[in-house]
Structures are given as C-alpha cells and as structure tokens.
Enzyme design. Sequence first.
Site, PDB file in Angstrom:
ATOM      1  N   GLY A  17     -49.934  13.834 -34.022  1.00 29.13           N
ATOM      2  CA  GLY A  17     -50.876  13.835 -35.147  1.00 29.13           C
ATOM      3  C   GLY A  17     -52.217  13.226 -34.811  1.00 29.13           C
ATOM      4  N   SER A  18     -52.603  13.183 -33.532  1.00 30.88           N
ATOM      5  CA  SER A  18     -53.852  12.523 -33.149  1.00 30.88           C
ATOM      6  C   SER A  18     -55.104  13.270 -33.604  1.00 30.88           C
ATOM      7  CB  SER A  18     -53.909  12.299 -31.641  1.00 30.88           C
ATOM      8  OG  SER A  18     -54.068  13.518 -30.958  1.00 30.88           O
ATOM      9  N   MET A  19     -54.961  14.519 -34.020  1.00 31.45           N
ATOM     10  CA  MET A  19     -56.125  15.287 -34.483  1.00 31.45           C
ATOM     11  C   MET A  19     -56.078  15.564 -35.987  1.00 31.45           C
ATOM     12  SD  MET A  19     -58.460  15.850 -32.201  1.00 31.45           S
ATOM     13  CE  MET A  19     -59.371  17.282 -32.770  1.00 31.45           C
TER      14      MET A  19
ATOM     15  N   LYS B 141     -58.342  17.020 -27.891  1.00 31.03           N
ATOM     16  CA  LYS B 141     -59.199  15.999 -28.503  1.00 31.03           C
ATOM     17  C   LYS B 141     -60.586  16.599 -28.726  1.00 31.03           C
ATOM     18  CE  LYS B 141     -56.089  12.698 -27.600  1.00 31.03           C
ATOM     19  NZ  LYS B 141     -55.184  12.253 -28.610  1.00 31.03           N
TER      20      LYS B 141
ATOM     21  N   ASN C 224     -57.994  11.654 -35.716  1.00 32.15           N
ATOM     22  CA  ASN C 224     -57.197  10.643 -36.406  1.00 32.15           C
ATOM     23  C   ASN C 224     -57.359   9.331 -35.641  1.00 32.15           C
ATOM     24  OD1 ASN C 224     -55.360   9.198 -37.890  1.00 32.15           O
ATOM     25  ND2 ASN C 224     -53.591  10.421 -37.307  1.00 32.15           N
TER      26      ASN C 224
END
Length: 184
Positions: free
Chosen positions: A42-44, A86, A149
């Site tokens: 869920g980093s984006m 990213k 995120n």
Amino acid sequence: MSEERPGILLSVLDVVLTVLVAVLAAFLLRTFVIGVYIVPTGSMLDTIQEGDMLVGEKVSLRWSTPQAGDVVTFDDPLSEGTVLIKRVVAVAGQTVDLQDGKLVVDGVVQDEPYTEGKATESLSGLSGSAGIEYPYTVPEGTIFCMGDNRTNSLDSRYFGPVSVDAVSSRGLFIYWPLTDAKLL
C-alpha cells in the site's frame, strides 16, 4: 483423400507458425515495450491500491530519463528480484528537503494532493536506512522516489536515490480491477 492431406498439413503448419509468431511478438513486447506489474503493498495509496495490476511502458526510457511526477517501476535496491513502484519527486541536481512534514524541492514546497496531507518525514533514523541528511542534493545518474502513502513507504528517504539504470518502466495505467482502472 490424398488430395486433402496437403491442405490439412498446410493448415496445421499455418497454425503452428501463427502461434510461434504470436509468442515471439509477446516476448518482444514484454521485453522491450511494456511491463505488467502487480502492486504488492500500500505504499502508493490512494493513487494505486494494493493488488492493482498495471502496465508500464519501457520505450521512452531509451531516450529520456524519468522526470519529477512520473510514476516509475524499478529494482528494489534492498531485495533482489523485487520491483517497486514509486513517484519521482526529484531528479539529478535538485535539492530535496523535508520541512514541517512537507516535501521541498529546490526551495519550493511541493503541491502533492495525492499524498492526502500525510506528513513527509525523514526515515534516516530507522535501522538499516541509508542515513540521508537533508537538505539532500540528488546525485547525477539518479532520481529521488517516494511512495504517495508517505507514512507507509520505504523509499528514497530510506534506501537513498535510485539509479536511472534501475528504472524498468514508466507507469501508464491500472487495468485491473476494473473499479480501479485509470491512467497514471
């Protein structure tokens, strides 16, 4: 009956040849033109959801380097065989700073609506980090990338700048699930 066999044989040969050409074309497309990726984290968020499937294009990387704002895929510098996605926030020669939870590039506070107000903090204090000190000037041949995120992304703040040579594609669009489908 002997007259029908050459026609059947030719038909089978046509099918085999067509399949071989299709496989070769798919291989060449996947190797040199597009990449298909599944987003594992869920980093984006909220731009890209965990589990989304997306297409990235590789061709433009042959004549231009990624620019700020591009969503790119690249080899994870900390985990061989893993591909990360990213957003490029700064390119070679630009100075990155983090002030009051905001990203500042070359002295200008960045307008980043996709971060939904999540604070952008240094990750230099985390165990294993590259120890980036701010302000930080991005070295030649590299880019500085962050997840949208910001509170849940190990990115250039943690592992340092990304080599332009490690970039495998520019994100084009999410195609699955259909409810998330959109251009990036």
